[in-house]
Write a protein that holds these residues in place. Structure first.
Motif, short mmCIF file in Angstrom:
data_model
loop_
_atom_site.label_atom_id
_atom_site.label_comp_id
_atom_site.label_asym_id
_atom_site.label_seq_id
_atom_site.Cartn_x
_atom_site.Cartn_y
_atom_site.Cartn_z
N ARG A 232 16.52 21.14 11.58
CA ARG A 232 16.63 21.78 12.91
C ARG A 232 17.73 22.84 12.92
N ALA A 233 18.86 22.52 12.27
CA ALA A 233 19.99 23.45 12.25
C ALA A 233 19.64 24.75 11.54
N LEU A 234 18.67 24.71 10.65
CA LEU A 234 18.24 25.91 9.93
C LEU A 234 17.24 26.73 10.75
N GLY A 235 16.98 26.29 11.99
CA GLY A 235 16.16 27.08 12.89
C GLY A 235 14.70 26.70 12.97
N ALA A 236 14.31 25.63 12.27
CA ALA A 236 12.90 25.23 12.28
C ALA A 236 12.61 24.30 13.47
N GLU A 237 11.38 24.36 13.95
CA GLU A 237 10.89 23.38 14.92
C GLU A 237 10.45 22.14 14.15
N VAL A 238 10.98 20.98 14.52
CA VAL A 238 10.65 19.73 13.82
C VAL A 238 9.67 18.91 14.66
N VAL A 239 8.56 18.51 14.04
CA VAL A 239 7.58 17.63 14.67
C VAL A 239 7.59 16.32 13.88
N LEU A 240 7.91 15.21 14.54
CA LEU A 240 8.02 13.91 13.87
C LEU A 240 6.70 13.16 13.91
N TYR A 241 6.44 12.36 12.85
CA TYR A 241 5.24 11.52 12.81
C TYR A 241 5.60 10.14 12.28
N ASP A 242 4.70 9.18 12.47
CA ASP A 242 4.93 7.78 12.11
C ASP A 242 4.20 7.46 10.82
N ARG A 243 4.89 7.58 9.68
CA ARG A 243 4.21 7.32 8.42
C ARG A 243 4.05 5.83 8.15
N ALA A 244 4.90 4.99 8.77
CA ALA A 244 4.77 3.55 8.57
C ALA A 244 3.44 3.03 9.08
N ASN A 245 2.89 3.68 10.10
CA ASN A 245 1.59 3.29 10.64
C ASN A 245 0.48 4.23 10.18
N HIS A 246 0.74 4.91 9.07
CA HIS A 246 -0.27 5.71 8.37
C HIS A 246 -0.75 6.91 9.19
N GLU A 247 0.09 7.42 10.08
CA GLU A 247 -0.24 8.68 10.73
C GLU A 247 -0.21 9.77 9.67
N SER A 248 -1.20 10.64 9.65
CA SER A 248 -1.36 11.60 8.56
C SER A 248 -0.60 12.89 8.82
N ARG A 249 0.37 13.18 7.95
CA ARG A 249 1.10 14.43 8.08
C ARG A 249 0.20 15.62 7.76
N GLU A 250 -0.74 15.41 6.85
CA GLU A 250 -1.66 16.48 6.48
C GLU A 250 -2.53 16.88 7.67
N ASP A 251 -3.02 15.89 8.41
CA ASP A 251 -3.86 16.19 9.57
C ASP A 251 -3.05 16.89 10.66
N ILE A 252 -1.83 16.42 10.89
CA ILE A 252 -0.97 17.06 11.89
C ILE A 252 -0.68 18.50 11.50
N GLY A 253 -0.34 18.70 10.23
CA GLY A 253 -0.03 20.04 9.76
C GLY A 253 -1.22 20.98 9.86
N ALA A 254 -2.41 20.48 9.48
CA ALA A 254 -3.61 21.32 9.55
C ALA A 254 -3.93 21.70 10.99
N SER A 255 -3.77 20.74 11.91
CA SER A 255 -4.06 21.00 13.32
C SER A 255 -3.12 22.07 13.89
#
Length: 324
Positions: free
Chosen positions: A110-133
């Motif tokens: 965040r300090a480097l200026g990026a927008e951070v979107v958090l996801y729940d990997r423990a419950n197998h939420e897919s970062r790839e799907d979030i990123g593609a969307s």
């Protein structure tokens, strides 16, 4: 992927990417029973080798694509590498990060200026799907953490440096141990050394229980980890090898090794004590293999990467406690 892409990435990196040193300590040599050379990528911008790949990917884009912005998914080191590369290019960045990533890595991104979107990997939420969307919604270009040619090319610049620096020390034959997640650094280093130091054999090192690359190389097919959480080496835990990286690893790499959490912590402590270098757990596994698993090595010289140093103070204190 080829050596020309790595050399082109190195040319674009001049003046922007740090050339990290190749270090040695007689104390580490004594523990390992052979000469150990350490490539401390924890001294790279953002504290890990990932800035190499981030800069390579951003600098290879055309200006219009860059202006629309980039998106990446990462537990922290790729996040920071892409975030800084985007900032330096004046491009917006969105980073998809696991909610359980080390707090330091989330805050730094965040300090480097990026927008951070958090996801729940423990419950197998897919970062790839979030990123593609998000990429589709906003017209962002996805910069994958390892299975992306320009990212691999950027990581390969580390291998070019290893070849040149080792030759300066008279080392032309060695086993090169690389901290490995999806295989971007491993593949890039292996491609570079195939061209510039063919006497060296590159081998992946992973945490016990999350050794998908080791198992994949042994079986000849891509193996998947049962879990992507539950180990302190968060920086190098990925679901499986990449579709681009795995064939490169098959062709170029020797058998993999794995180390325990305790080994990683002890290696962190030795890196600090003997080299004055701060390593994170995932960044210390290659050094751990060199120091504590010498029975699985053959060469008189071993070169290891410390791939990152983005460690929370509490975890670093835990490592130092191993010194007694």
């Amino acid at each position: 992927m080829n050596i020309d892409m790595i050399r082109a990435s190195a040319a674009r990196a001049q003046g922007h990417v740090r050339r990290t040193p190749l270090l040695n300590s007689p104390f580490l040599d004594e523990i390992a029973g052979r000469r150990v050379w350490v490539k401390p990528e924890c001294l790279q911008h953002t504290g890990s080798f990932k800035f190499r790949g981030g800069w390579s990917a951003l600098s290879a884009m055309d200006e219009d694509t860059r202006k629309r912005g980039v998106i990446a998914f990462s537990s922290g080191n790729h996040a920071q590498g892409v975030a800084l590369a985007a900032k330096l290019h004046g491009a917006p960045a969105v980073i998809v990060m696991p909610a359980d990533a080390p707090k330091l890595k989330i805050e730094n991104t965040r300090a480097l200026g990026a927008e951070v979107v958090l996801y729940d990997r423990a419950n197998h939420e897919s970062r790839e799907d979030i990123g593609a969307s998000l990429a589709n919604e906003r017209g962002l270009t996805l910069v994958k953490p390892y299975d992306e040619p320009q990212v691999i090319a950027g990581q390969g610049t580390c291998g070019l440096e290893i070849a040149e620096q080792a030759a300066e020390q008279g080392v032309t034959e060695a086993e090169v141990l690389v901290c490995t997640g999806g295989g971007g650094l491993l593949s890039g280093v292996a491609l570079a050394l195939e061209a510039d130091a063919p006497g060296m054999r590159v081998r992946p090192v992973e945490p016990d229980g999350f050794d998908d690359v080791r198992r994949s190389l042994a079986s000849g097919r891509i193996e998947r980890n049962a879990s992507t959480t539950g180990n302190i080496c968060d920086a190098i835990i990925t679901p499986q090898p990449g579709d681009i990286t795995f064939p490169l690893m098959q062709r170029l790499c020797g058998p993999g090794l794995s180390v325990s959490e305790d080994d990683a912590l002890r290696a962190m402590a030795q890196a600090f004590l003997r080299l004055k270098v701060v390593a994170e757990p995932g960044g210390a596994v290659a050094l751990a293999a060199a120091l504590f698993h010498g029975d699985q090595l053959d060469a008189a010289d071993v070169i290891v990467t410390i791939s990152g140093g983005n460690v929370d103070p509490a975890m670093f204190a835990r490592a130092l406690q191993t010194l007694g």
